[in-house]
Every structure is written in C-alpha cells, then in structure tokens.
Design an enzyme around this catalytic site. Structure first.
Site, PDB file in Angstrom:
ATOM      1  N   ASP A 178       0.845  -1.209   0.000  1.00  0.00           N
ATOM      2  CA  ASP A 178       0.000   0.000   0.000  1.00  0.00           C
ATOM      3  C   ASP A 178       0.872   1.248   0.000  1.00  0.00           C
ATOM      4  OD1 ASP A 178      -2.676  -1.203   0.383  1.00  0.00           O
ATOM      5  OD2 ASP A 178      -1.802  -1.913   2.256  1.00  0.00           O
ATOM      6  N   LYS A 182      -1.796   9.729   1.779  1.00  0.00           N
ATOM      7  CA  LYS A 182      -1.971  10.956   2.581  1.00  0.00           C
ATOM      8  C   LYS A 182      -0.845  11.095   3.602  1.00  0.00           C
ATOM      9  CE  LYS A 182      -6.989  10.879   2.314  1.00  0.00           C
ATOM     10  NZ  LYS A 182      -8.215  10.585   3.040  1.00  0.00           N
TER      11      LYS A 182
HETATM   12  C1  LIG Z   1      -2.029  -3.130  -2.147  1.00  0.00           C
HETATM   13  S1  LIG Z   1      -2.299  -4.664  -1.358  1.00  0.00           S
HETATM   14  C2  LIG Z   1      -1.410  -5.794  -2.457  1.00  0.00           C
HETATM   15  C3  LIG Z   1      -1.754  -7.237  -2.208  1.00  0.00           C
HETATM   16  C4  LIG Z   1      -0.939  -8.229  -3.062  1.00  0.00           C
HETATM   17  N1  LIG Z   1       0.456  -8.220  -2.652  1.00  0.00           N
HETATM   18  C5  LIG Z   1      -1.082  -7.931  -4.513  1.00  0.00           C
HETATM   19  O1  LIG Z   1      -0.076  -7.527  -5.131  1.00  0.00           O
HETATM   20  O2  LIG Z   1      -2.187  -8.116  -5.050  1.00  0.00           O
HETATM   21  C6  LIG Z   1      -1.191  -4.615   0.060  1.00  0.00           C
HETATM   22  C7  LIG Z   1      -1.565  -5.626   1.133  1.00  0.00           C
HETATM   23  O3  LIG Z   1      -0.628  -5.551   2.210  1.00  0.00           O
HETATM   24  C8  LIG Z   1      -1.334  -5.724   3.428  1.00  0.00           C
HETATM   25  N2  LIG Z   1      -0.544  -5.055   4.479  1.00  0.00           N
HETATM   26  C9  LIG Z   1      -0.369  -3.710   4.601  1.00  0.00           C
HETATM   27  N3  LIG Z   1       0.435  -3.433   5.641  1.00  0.00           N
HETATM   28  C10 LIG Z   1       0.766  -4.633   6.205  1.00  0.00           C
HETATM   29  C11 LIG Z   1       1.550  -4.990   7.326  1.00  0.00           C
HETATM   30  N4  LIG Z   1       2.137  -4.054   8.075  1.00  0.00           N
HETATM   31  N5  LIG Z   1       1.698  -6.310   7.626  1.00  0.00           N
HETATM   32  C12 LIG Z   1       1.086  -7.246   6.855  1.00  0.00           C
HETATM   33  N6  LIG Z   1       0.318  -6.957   5.784  1.00  0.00           N
HETATM   34  C13 LIG Z   1       0.157  -5.677   5.460  1.00  0.00           C
HETATM   35  C14 LIG Z   1      -2.679  -5.066   3.178  1.00  0.00           C
HETATM   36  O4  LIG Z   1      -3.703  -5.547   4.020  1.00  0.00           O
HETATM   37  C15 LIG Z   1      -2.948  -5.379   1.715  1.00  0.00           C
HETATM   38  O5  LIG Z   1      -3.709  -6.550   1.541  1.00  0.00           O
END
Ligand SMILES: C[S@@+](CC[C@H](N)C(=O)[O-])C[C@H]1O[C@@H](n2cnc3c(N)ncnc32)[C@H](O)[C@@H]1O
Length: 270
Positions: A178, A182
């Site tokens: 992600d 912001k």
């Molecule tokens: C933009 S999505 C991408 C998902 C996948 N890697 C893809 O490429 O389709 C990023 C994912 O990372 C997870 N995530 C964000 N911060 C995290 C953290 N600190 N620990 C574990 N997962 C996290 C979010 O819940 C989200 O599902």
C-alpha cells in the site's frame, strides 16, 4: 511469468483502482530519520493498533486452531495443533533447515500459494493484516495440497521481530505494498529505515529482498532506503533468476491486463 495452467488460481474482478499516483517523498533529514525510529519504537502506525491492547490476545481464534496460522501473542496457546499448539509447531519448523521465504501483504495469496506449490522443499510464511483475506487464504491451502505454508494476520512489523530468528530468511517478497498517499497515513507505510534494518537482520547473508510496485516513486524510495543500508548490495535485475517462473499477484495481474507499468527491484543481503 509462466502460463502454467492452474485452475486453482482465478483472478476474478476486483475493486482495485489506479489510485492517486501522487506519491511524494524526499530524502529524509536526520531528524526525520530519528522520528521514524521513535515512531517505530512506540508502535505507531501498526495496522489495527497495538495488538497488546486487544482482549484475549493470548488466545488464537477458534477458526485458526487446526490451521497453519499464528499470532505472536498467542504462540503459547496450547489448544492448537498437537502436541503443543500452533506456535510450538511453527517454532519446530523454524528450528529446522528448510529455506524460508516470507511474503509480506499477500492479499489473495496467489503468488504465495503458487510458489509454495513449486517449491515443496521450502518453508513459506505469509503476512496479511486483513483477517478475512487470511482466512480465505487458509481455506485455499488444501486445494493446493500444501504442508509448507503458514500465515499470520499480525502486522509484520510487530510479529517478525518476535517470531522469526535473525538470519533465518532466504527471500522476502514485498509485492505492491500500500502506498498510503496521505501525509497523515505515511506512518503506516511498510518501508522506513527501521523496517529496512529489520529485513537486514532477518535475511541470511546472500538472501534476497524482492520488491515490486506500480507506483514508480515508491520503488525509487525503496531503492534509496535499501541501497544506503550497509547490509544490502545495489539493485541487480539479474537476481530475477532467483524468483524464476511465478504466478502474478492480483495487483500485478490487474496492471498487466490494463498495460500499466510496474517496477521490480532485487537486492541481495551482503
Ligand atoms: C495493495 S495490497 C497488495 C496485495 C498483493 N500483494 C497484490 O499484489 O495483489 C497490500 C496488502 O498488504 C497488506 N498489508 C499492509 N500493511 C501490512 C503490514 N504491516 N503487515 C502485513 N500486511 C500488510 C494489506 O492488508 C494489503 O492486503
């Protein structure tokens, strides 16, 4: 990428959007780096808040008891896998010598499930803070007939330092994290100087950090943070050979279908 037919993967419609794509970053001043370490030490920006404040944090949820599922604060819950619970079973795996790969933020888990299927001799751990996505992932494991995958819905920044021994990890996969556009949300961004320290501590010498994003500036920022860390060598595209054939993540699949660019980086732990 391979076109290996695998009917257990299905990339149905998603709600992804291209997003704002105005990712701002600048080389941090020393006081900003100090602030990033202070935030880290205070547990600021953990997804879902501080897990120590959750009721019954020492217990696994019932749905996770017989599953390859773990939470750091419930590692000593004995009700899980026999003889001593899920945490004990995972610790035994980690004490073994199977090379370990970790994916952070696996989303639907297509990349991780495919990779674990291709490399049954290796151990895989996935972190995904969305509990619903983690449960769906656990439900898909039997269809892939895998016994080498574990998952946690803990924030990786809280779990990894406490569960994974230093120097144990062969490859970290961090794919399309992600961006947190912001300014007030940027403390939630995975990549920061203390996070790169953590990756350096957990990777074995010669281990690999594999990063991908469709946000060009996020890639540039990661490259800056990683390459200025003494433990990592510079980005080397030739290391893609260590990933080999793979199933794309959902986000990569989505980008490819729309001909949107994305950027891959490969850093070796010295
Ligand atoms: C933009 S999505 C991408 C998902 C996948 N890697 C893809 O490429 O389709 C990023 C994912 O990372 C997870 N995530 C964000 N911060 C995290 C953290 N600190 N620990 C574990 N997962 C996290 C979010 O819940 C989200 O599902």
């Amino acid at each position: 990428m391979t076109n290996k037919p695998d009917h257990t993967l299905d990339y149905h419609a998603t709600s992804f959007s291209q997003g704002r794509m105005d990712f701002a970053w600048a080389e941090p001043a020393p006081e900003e780096i100090a602030a990033a370490y202070a935030d880290w030490d205070a547990g600021k920006g953990l997804i879902g808040g501080d897990p120590r404040k959750r009721p019954n944090a020492h217990l696994l949820p019932d749905w996770g008891l017989g599953e390859p599922f773990f939470r750091v604060l419930a590692m000593d819950d004995p009700r899980g896998m026999p003889p001593a619970g899920n945490g004990a079973a995972l610790r035994a795996e980690l004490a073994g010598d199977r090379p370990l790969e970790i994916e952070i933020g696996f989303g639907r888990g297509d990349f991780l499930l495919d990779r674990a299927q291709r490399r049954p001799e290796r151990l895989f751990i996935g972190y995904e803070t969305k509990t619903k996505a983690t449960r769906l992932f656990l439900q898909r494991i039997p269809r892939f007939q895998l016994d080498n995958v574990w998952a946690s819905d803990d924030d990786v920044r809280f779990n990894l330092p406490r569960v994974i021994p230093d120097g144990r990890v062969d490859i970290f996969h961090i794919l399309f994290p992600d961006p947190w556009w912001k300014p007030q949300h940027q403390v939630k961004r995975l990549f920061s100087p203390p996070f790169v320290d953590l990756l350096a501590n957990k990777l074995r010498p010669g281990g690999l950090l594999y990063f991908k994003s469709d946000v060009a500036e996020y890639g540039e920022m990661v490259r800056y943070f990683v390459e200025r860390h003494a433990a990592f060598a510079g980005h080397d595209p030739a290391l893609a050979a260590r990933i080999g054939d793979y199933a794309p993540t959902h986000r990569e699949f989505w980008c490819s279908r729309r001909d949107l660019p994305f950027y891959a980086y490969y850093f070796e732990r010295r």
